[in-house]
Structure formats: structure tokens, C-alpha cells
Design a protein around this motif. Structure first.
Motif, PDB file in Angstrom:
ATOM      1  N   GLU A  19       0.840  -1.204   0.000  1.00  0.00           N
ATOM      2  CA  GLU A  19       0.000   0.000   0.000  1.00  0.00           C
ATOM      3  C   GLU A  19       0.877   1.257   0.000  1.00  0.00           C
ATOM      4  N   GLY A  20       1.931   1.222   0.811  1.00  0.00           N
ATOM      5  CA  GLY A  20       2.863   2.362   0.853  1.00  0.00           C
ATOM      6  C   GLY A  20       3.476   2.586  -0.513  1.00  0.00           C
ATOM      7  N   LEU A  21       3.827   1.475  -1.134  1.00  0.00           N
ATOM      8  CA  LEU A  21       4.467   1.548  -2.452  1.00  0.00           C
ATOM      9  C   LEU A  21       3.503   2.100  -3.512  1.00  0.00           C
ATOM     10  N   LYS A  22       2.241   1.693  -3.405  1.00  0.00           N
ATOM     11  CA  LYS A  22       1.261   2.166  -4.395  1.00  0.00           C
ATOM     12  C   LYS A  22       1.114   3.684  -4.324  1.00  0.00           C
ATOM     13  N   ARG A  23       1.216   4.230  -3.114  1.00  0.00           N
ATOM     14  CA  ARG A  23       1.092   5.690  -2.995  1.00  0.00           C
ATOM     15  C   ARG A  23       2.344   6.410  -3.502  1.00  0.00           C
ATOM     16  N   LEU A  24       3.397   5.640  -3.744  1.00  0.00           N
ATOM     17  CA  LEU A  24       4.631   6.243  -4.285  1.00  0.00           C
ATOM     18  C   LEU A  24       4.807   5.932  -5.759  1.00  0.00           C
ATOM     19  N   GLU A  25       3.880   5.158  -6.316  1.00  0.00           N
ATOM     20  CA  GLU A  25       4.083   4.640  -7.677  1.00  0.00           C
ATOM     21  C   GLU A  25       4.224   5.763  -8.697  1.00  0.00           C
ATOM     22  N   TYR A  26       3.637   6.940  -8.404  1.00  0.00           N
ATOM     23  CA  TYR A  26       3.744   8.054  -9.339  1.00  0.00           C
ATOM     24  C   TYR A  26       5.199   8.502  -9.516  1.00  0.00           C
ATOM     25  N   ARG A  27       6.087   8.094  -8.609  1.00  0.00           N
ATOM     26  CA  ARG A  27       7.488   8.525  -8.694  1.00  0.00           C
ATOM     27  C   ARG A  27       8.303   7.668  -9.664  1.00  0.00           C
ATOM     28  N   GLY A  28       7.707   6.589 -10.112  1.00  0.00           N
ATOM     29  CA  GLY A  28       8.412   5.683 -11.026  1.00  0.00           C
ATOM     30  C   GLY A  28       7.640   4.390 -11.044  1.00  0.00           C
ATOM     31  N   TYR A  29       7.612   3.735 -12.192  1.00  0.00           N
ATOM     32  CA  TYR A  29       6.731   2.559 -12.255  1.00  0.00           C
ATOM     33  C   TYR A  29       7.204   1.558 -13.285  1.00  0.00           C
ATOM     34  N   ASP A  30       8.538   1.413 -13.431  1.00  0.00           N
ATOM     35  CA  ASP A  30       8.970   0.412 -14.409  1.00  0.00           C
ATOM     36  C   ASP A  30       9.353  -0.913 -13.768  1.00  0.00           C
ATOM     37  N   SER A  31       9.548  -0.943 -12.478  1.00  0.00           N
ATOM     38  CA  SER A  31       9.759  -2.204 -11.772  1.00  0.00           C
ATOM     39  C   SER A  31       9.550  -1.961 -10.288  1.00  0.00           C
ATOM     40  N   ARG A  63       0.174 -11.627   5.074  1.00  0.00           N
ATOM     41  CA  ARG A  63       1.213 -12.122   5.963  1.00  0.00           C
ATOM     42  C   ARG A  63       1.764 -11.021   6.883  1.00  0.00           C
ATOM     43  N   GLN A  64       1.868 -11.358   8.192  1.00  0.00           N
ATOM     44  CA  GLN A  64       2.375 -10.403   9.182  1.00  0.00           C
ATOM     45  C   GLN A  64       3.892 -10.261   9.055  1.00  0.00           C
ATOM     46  N   ILE A  65       4.376  -9.043   9.172  1.00  0.00           N
ATOM     47  CA  ILE A  65       5.828  -8.837   9.225  1.00  0.00           C
ATOM     48  C   ILE A  65       6.125  -7.710  10.219  1.00  0.00           C
ATOM     49  N   ASN A  66       7.332  -7.716  10.754  1.00  0.00           N
ATOM     50  CA  ASN A  66       7.717  -6.646  11.683  1.00  0.00           C
ATOM     51  C   ASN A  66       8.671  -5.656  11.037  1.00  0.00           C
ATOM     52  N   ILE A  67       9.281  -6.060   9.946  1.00  0.00           N
ATOM     53  CA  ILE A  67      10.284  -5.178   9.355  1.00  0.00           C
ATOM     54  C   ILE A  67      10.362  -5.452   7.845  1.00  0.00           C
ATOM     55  N   GLY A  68      10.366  -4.394   7.041  1.00  0.00           N
ATOM     56  CA  GLY A  68      10.448  -4.608   5.595  1.00  0.00           C
ATOM     57  C   GLY A  68      10.742  -3.307   4.856  1.00  0.00           C
ATOM     58  N   ILE A  69      11.218  -3.452   3.616  1.00  0.00           N
ATOM     59  CA  ILE A  69      11.495  -2.282   2.776  1.00  0.00           C
ATOM     60  C   ILE A  69      10.917  -2.528   1.380  1.00  0.00           C
ATOM     61  N   ALA A  70      10.650  -1.452   0.662  1.00  0.00           N
ATOM     62  CA  ALA A  70      10.000  -1.605  -0.644  1.00  0.00           C
ATOM     63  C   ALA A  70      10.451  -0.493  -1.586  1.00  0.00           C
ATOM     64  N   HIS A  71      10.301  -0.754  -2.886  1.00  0.00           N
ATOM     65  CA  HIS A  71      10.836   0.188  -3.880  1.00  0.00           C
ATOM     66  C   HIS A  71      10.020   0.165  -5.151  1.00  0.00           C
ATOM     67  N   THR A  72       9.752   1.335  -5.723  1.00  0.00           N
ATOM     68  CA  THR A  72       9.180   1.408  -7.071  1.00  0.00           C
ATOM     69  C   THR A  72      10.126   2.256  -7.904  1.00  0.00           C
ATOM     70  N   ARG A  73      10.472   1.791  -9.121  1.00  0.00           N
ATOM     71  CA  ARG A  73      11.656   2.312  -9.805  1.00  0.00           C
ATOM     72  C   ARG A  73      11.346   3.133 -11.051  1.00  0.00           C
ATOM     73  N   TRP A  74      12.135   4.156 -11.260  1.00  0.00           N
ATOM     74  CA  TRP A  74      12.230   4.878 -12.535  1.00  0.00           C
ATOM     75  C   TRP A  74      13.679   4.698 -12.963  1.00  0.00           C
ATOM     76  N   ALA A  75      13.884   3.923 -14.022  1.00  0.00           N
ATOM     77  CA  ALA A  75      15.239   3.477 -14.357  1.00  0.00           C
ATOM     78  C   ALA A  75      16.181   4.629 -14.677  1.00  0.00           C
ATOM     79  N   THR A  76      17.352   4.629 -14.053  1.00  0.00           N
ATOM     80  CA  THR A  76      18.426   5.535 -14.478  1.00  0.00           C
ATOM     81  C   THR A  76      19.576   4.686 -15.022  1.00  0.00           C
ATOM     82  N   HIS A  77      20.082   3.758 -14.231  1.00  0.00           N
ATOM     83  CA  HIS A  77      21.191   2.907 -14.665  1.00  0.00           C
ATOM     84  C   HIS A  77      20.679   1.484 -14.841  1.00  0.00           C
TER      85      HIS A  77
END
Ligand code: AGP
Length: 609
Positions: A19-31, A63-77
Motif C-alpha cells: 500500500e505504501g508503495l502504491k502511494r509512491l508509484e507516481y514517482r516511477g513505475y517500471d519495476s 502475511r504479518q511482518i515486523n520489518i520490511g522495505i519496498a521500492h518502485t523504480r524509474w530506471a536511471t542505470h
């Protein structure tokens, strides 16, 4: 570009990361990708494509988790691919990154020479390798991260997760935006505030050089280089924006919602100052003398914000009689600009994170200009680095195509011009009061234009197969022609040119042939008659004329389509003339089957140069 999101706490789930990632998807969305700890083992999922593609890969989003990270990408390299998607993981250390590591080639060579092998083409992958190498040398996790970062050049916001420290999430800000959200025992990091708004109103806005440790005991912020513990208390900000402002609220797209939000957003922006427009000048932190002595205004911005600046030039020069120069930010800093002592420098930026605008702003500051930024995002880099800030009150703008940020920038520029004009004795009290009354009527006039939406949707179908579009306007509506062309090309992928109507005969008229749509932005003003002649020139060559005007009768037999806007003060006409162009671009793009909120190759915040 790119969005990063992280969570540590007691109530997390894979779904929360998504959900957090979806709200950031406008920043990049190729992967997109996520990593979390499954007890102490790292689980990593990533894929080319959008977050919905990532969702399909996951075993269970509940699934429950206590710690995690996520990313939505706009390719540079590296091309958009699963391999190049973040997080990048080495030896149980996962990293998400926004920004560019400029010296990654040298670092990669060095790492290859000591036996590291790479699985992506990204600049980011050097980071987990460096950390892993430092750990092998016996450094603690914290020392290993610090040592790795000391080798990086460029701009970055990083989120780091490791099997070795399952109760701690690390976040670093150096040149790319990053905020921390705090909700009791739950901590978040994200590239922007709206991504975390559904969970909390309490934010720590990080500054460059901040190194954060997030765990169930709280947030510790250190200065990266001095290893000094920063007292987070004074950084804590309460952001009271309803989370719904960052939701579609029943609209098919954010862009359409944001077009319709414009009257309210302009009213909010004006409302800040309309009781006493002169109060806008308090935001400048300049003495009355310095204000009166301003000899020149230099505006710098990119894209739609640049067009707002072009309109602002007309308004400031007319009402305050100060000469205004305006530059595209990416050009400004490389032309060795001349900044005299009595120059007021104004950057205009919705996000406050546009790399080119920030670089130009820094250039001006280094030459001792007083820097004012007109900005929409509270706590953004532009706002923090400027000497003074005028905030627009547009609320979060999620659609990649700027709409309400543009009209709220016009509102801020108009109030600024009226106030400076009054202070400098250019406007009489009667003129000042009259302009104030005209401005207050703008939101209602904008409401009226929005009623054209259904009809514009219908007529848009007639233009979806056009190959080229021309947008022409004169005077204060020439920037609106440019903005109309930008809106159309960025979301419909139809080639469009915006030109001053008087310049048409010097070249662009060669594009006009049978059936080419030519949009004239022509409210009745001092240049109206001249524009009518240009319309005849287009008709004579077979062009299909679309007119945006407040005199429909006059245009009835000259234009195939007449978009009627209310008559308002000619200096304020861009507030109403831009809306039909936003709607036209929107409906043509939707009819052509495009994702208007996420047009190809673009991202909302352009944080790379
Ligand atoms: C226009 O629709 C684009 N979103 C783009 O041109 C944008 O205005 C530009 O990138 C500047 O962004 P900023 O206002 O956040 O600095």
C-alpha cells in the motif's frame, strides 16, 4: 525519481508495504520489489512492471511482518528488468535507493577486483556489496553502513535491512528526499509524506547527512559525518492533511480529480492572504526598504512550473513594474548567470525536489541572491534551503501531469505581484482593492469552466487520431498554449507544439495542412483582433480550429470547436483558459487507452539532473 518505503513495528504486513508503495508509484513505475525478514531470514520479491505485477508474485499479502522495505523504480542505470529492480541484496543485506551514485563505476571495478559478483547493471548494487565487505572486516552493522556511505558520491536516499540486525531498520538521506513517520511503536520511512499519511500525522523530515536507526525503542538520528546524535524533537512536525487527499475518491484518475480540485485549491492558496494580501510579503523576510529596492526578479523553474513563471512574469511586470527574467532551471546554472545585489531570485516548484531547480537555487544562493521559493510541499528541500517560502495550498498532487499545482502557483504569483505593486507605490489603493476583488472571483469562474467536462469528453473523440497539434496564444496566454501542448504530449503521446500566435508565420505554419487541429487560446484582450487574423491564416490552410475564448459569438463561424470560458480580468485569464486544455488532453489520452496518471518514461519528481 523512484519511491522508497520502509516499516518496522508490531502491526506490519506485506500488504502495508504494498500500500505504501502504491502511494509512491507516481514517482516511477517500471519495476518494483519488496524485502522483509521472515524470522531472521531475508525474503525478497521483485519484478519488472508495476506494483500489481509484484502483487501477483507474492504468496500472501496478509502475511504479518515486523520489518520490511519496498521500492518502485524509474530506471536511471540499467533497463527496466527484474534483475535491476530493487531491493538489491548481498549476504542478507537488502538496500533500496532513490538517487544516483555517481562514482558507482569506480566502486564496481574495485568490488569486482576483490571477487564480488554483480547481478544487476544498477549503481545501487555497490551499496550492499560495500556494506557486506565492511562486515567481513569485522565492523558492526552501523559502522559498516557509515564506511560504505563515506565512499559514495552523488545523491541518495537509502533504506537498509539486514539479517544481522533483525530489530533495526536503517535510513540515510543525502540529496534525495526522505521522511520518517512515527505512530506509537510503528515507524515508517518514505520518499514523501502522503505515502505514510494513512498511518500517522507525526513526521520527522530528514535533512541531508542524516543517518537514522529505527527500532522498537524509537528513532535515533545521527549526523553521518560527525557521528553526532541529532535531537529529533525539534524536527517533529504534525502534518494535518486528510489521507483522502492522496486517494482518488471515486475519480477514475488522480489527474481528473486534481483538475476538479482546482477551484478549492486556488481558494485555499488565496485564502492564506486575501484578508490582507500585503501579509504575503511577511513570508519574504525582507525589510520594506529591500523590497522597494528590488531591481530585478529572476524566476527559475522546470516544465509546468516554468510556464507558471512565464505567466508570473507578465503579472509582476504589469502590476509591480519590476523587470523579470525567467530561465529553465537546467539551462540557468550552466550559463554563468549574472546576479546583481538587488535581484530577487524566485524558484517555482510543486515538489520542491526537482534536481535542476534545486541546483539553480543553490547557484543563486552561492552568488548571494535572496532566494524565495514558491513551493507546494512543506519541508521539501527547496523550502528548507530557500531564504523564504511562499507555500501553495494545492494539497498532494499525485498525477504525473501537473494541474492544480499550476493554478495555485498562478494564485501565489498574483498575490505576490499585487502586494509588491502596492508596496512600491505602483498600484493605487483603488487598483489594489479592485484586483483583490477580481482575484476572489477566480475560483467561481474556474467552477464554471469545469462544467464543460462532459462536452469536452464528447468532442475529444474527434481528435484521437491526430498526428500533430498546434497550440497558439498571445501575451499572457502564450504560456497557456505551451502548457496545453505539454499536457497533450506528455499523456496522449501526440506530437504538440506551443507557440506565440504571432510567431506562427515564422515557421510553425508549415505544419498546418488539411485536418491539423490548431488550438487558439484567445480570450478578448488587447491582442484579440490580431489573434483573429492568425485564425484566418490557419483556416485558409485547412487547419481545424479549436478556440478557447470568452467571446463565443465572435468565434462561432471561425472555429470548428469553441470552448467558452467566463470573462475575467485579462491578467487572470490563464486561470480559466488552462482548464479546457487540461480536460482536452485528459480525455484524448484516456480515449487513446493511456494510463494518464503514469505516462511512459516520466516520473512526478525529477530528482536527477
Ligand atoms: C508537467 O505536467 C510535469 N509534471 C513537469 O513538467 C513538472 O512541472 C516539472 O517536472 C517540474 O516539477 P516541480 O514543479 O515539482 O519542480
Amino acid at each position: 525519481m523512484c519511491g522508497i518505503f520502509g516499516y518496522i513495528g508490531r502491526n506490519g504486513s506485506v500488504n502495508l508495504l504494498l500500500e505504501g508503495l502504491k502511494r509512491l508509484e507516481y514517482r516511477g513505475y517500471d519495476s518494483a520489489g519488496i524485502a522483509f525478514l521472515n524470522s531472521t531470514r531475508l525474503s525478497l520479491y521483485k519484478t519488472r512492471g508495476k506494483i500489481s505485477d509484484l502483487e501477483d508474485l507474492l504468496p500472501s499479502t496478509e502475511r504479518q511482518i515486523n520489518i520490511g522495505i519496498a521500492h518502485t523504480r524509474w530506471a536511471t542505470h540499467g533497463v527496466p528488468s527484474t534483475e535491476n529492480a530493487h531491493p538489491h541484496a548481498v549476504d542478507g543485506i537488502a538496500v533500496v535507493h532513490n538517487g544516483i551514485i555517481e562514482n558507482f563505476r569506480q566502486l564496481r571495478q574495485k568490488l569486482l577486483s576483490v571477487g564480488c559478483s554483480f547481478s544487476s547493471e544498477t549503481d545501487t548494487e555497490v551499496v550492499p556489496h560495500l556494506i557486506a565487505l565492511n562486515l567481513k572486516k569485522g565492523l558492526s552493522m552501523e559502522e559498516a553502513i557509515r564506511a560504505a556511505i563515506s565512499e559514495l558520491q552523488g545523491s541518495f536516499a537509502l533504506g537498509i535491512l539486514s539479517e544481522r540486525t533483525p530489530d533495526t531498520l536503517y535510513a540515510v538521506r543525502n540529496g534525495s528526499p526522505l521522511v520518517i513517520g512515527v505512530d506509537g511503536d510503528n515507524y515508517f520511512f518514505a520518499s514523501d509524506i502522503p505515502a505514510v499519511l494513512p498511518y500517522t500525522k507525526h513526521f520527522l523530515i530528514l535533512e541531508d547527512g542524516d543517518f537514522c536507526k529505527l527500532n522498537c525503542r524509537g528513532v535515533e538520528i545521527y549526523n553521518l559525518y560527525e557521528k553526532r546524535l541529532v535531537e529529533p524533537g525539534h524536527r517533529m512536525t504534525v502534518i494535518d492533511i486528510p489521507a483522502s487527499q492522496a486517494e482518488k475518491c471515486g475519480y477514475e484518475h488522480f489527474m481528473l480529480k486534481e483538475i476538479f480540485e482546482q477551484p478549492g485549491a486556488v481558494m485555499n492558496t488565496l485564502g492564506e492572504w486575501m484578508d490582507d494580501p500585503l501579509s504575503i510579503l511577511d513570508e519574504l523576510h525582507l525589510s520594506i526598504r529591500d523590497m522597494i529596492d528590488i531591481e530585478r526578479v529572476q524566476i527559475v523553474a522546470c516544465g509546468t512550473s516554468y510556464y507558471a513563471g512565464l505567466v508570473g512574469r507578465y503579472i509582476i511586470e504589469t502590476l509591480a513594474r519590476i523587470p523579470v527574467d525567467i530561465d529553465i532551471a537546467s539551462e540557468y546554472r550552466y550559463r554563468n548567470p549574472i546576479i546583481k545585489k538587488k535581484t530577487l531570485f524566485i524558484s517555482i516548484t510543486q515538489s520542491g525536489e526537482t534536481a535542476d531547480t534545486l541546483a539553480a537555487q543553490r547557484e543563486a544562493k552561492s552568488r548571494n541572491a535572496h532566494v524565495l521559493t514558491i513551493c507546494n510541499v512543506v519541508g521539501s528541500t527547496a523550502a528548507r534551503e530557500a531564504d523564504s517560502v511562499i507555500y501553495t495550498r494545492a494539497g498532494p498532487e499525485i498525477g504525473v501531469a501537473s494541474t492544480k499545482s499550476f493554478t495555485t502557483q498562478l494564485a501565489a504569483l498574483s498575490v505576490f505581484a499585487i502586494a509588491v505593486g502596492m508596496k512600491r507605490g505602483i498600484l493605487s489603493r483603488e487598483e489594489f482593492d479592485s484586483l483583490k476583488r477580481h482575484l476572489m472571483k477566480v475560483p467561481e469562474a474556474m467552477e464554471k469552466v469545469l462544467r464543460l467536462d462532459g462536452w469536452i469528453k464528447e468532442i475529444s473523440g474527434n481528435f484521437i487520431n491526430a498526428r500533430d497539434f498546434l497550440f497558439l496564444g498571445r501575451g499572457i496566454n502564450y504560456p497557456i498554449a505551451m502548457e496545453g501542448a505539454l499536457k497533450l504530449k506528455e499523456i496522449s503521446y501526440i506530437h504538440a507544439e506551443g507557440y506565440p500566435a504571432g510567431e506562427m508565420k515564422h515557421g510553425p505554419i508549415a505544419l498546418v495542412e488539411d485536418g491539423v487541429p490548431v488550438v487558439f487560446v484567445c480570450p478578448v484582450d488587447a491582442l484579440f483582433v490580431k489573434t483573429l487574423s492568425n485564425i484566418e491564416e490557419v483556416r485558409a490552410r485547412g487547419g481545424r480550429v479549436i478556440a478557447v475564448t470568452d467571446d463565443p459569438e465572435c468565434l462561432r463561424d471561425k472555429a470548428e470547436i469553441v470552448m467558452t470560458v467566463p470573462s475575467i480580468h485579462s491578467l487572470l485569464s490563464p486561470f480559466v483558459t488552462v482548464i479546457p486544455l487540461q480536460l482536452l488532453a485528459y480525455h484524448i489520452a484516456v480515449l487513446r487507452g493511456h494510463n494518464v496518471d503514469q505516462p511512459r518514461n516520466l516520473a512526478k519528481s525529477v530528482t536527477v539532473e
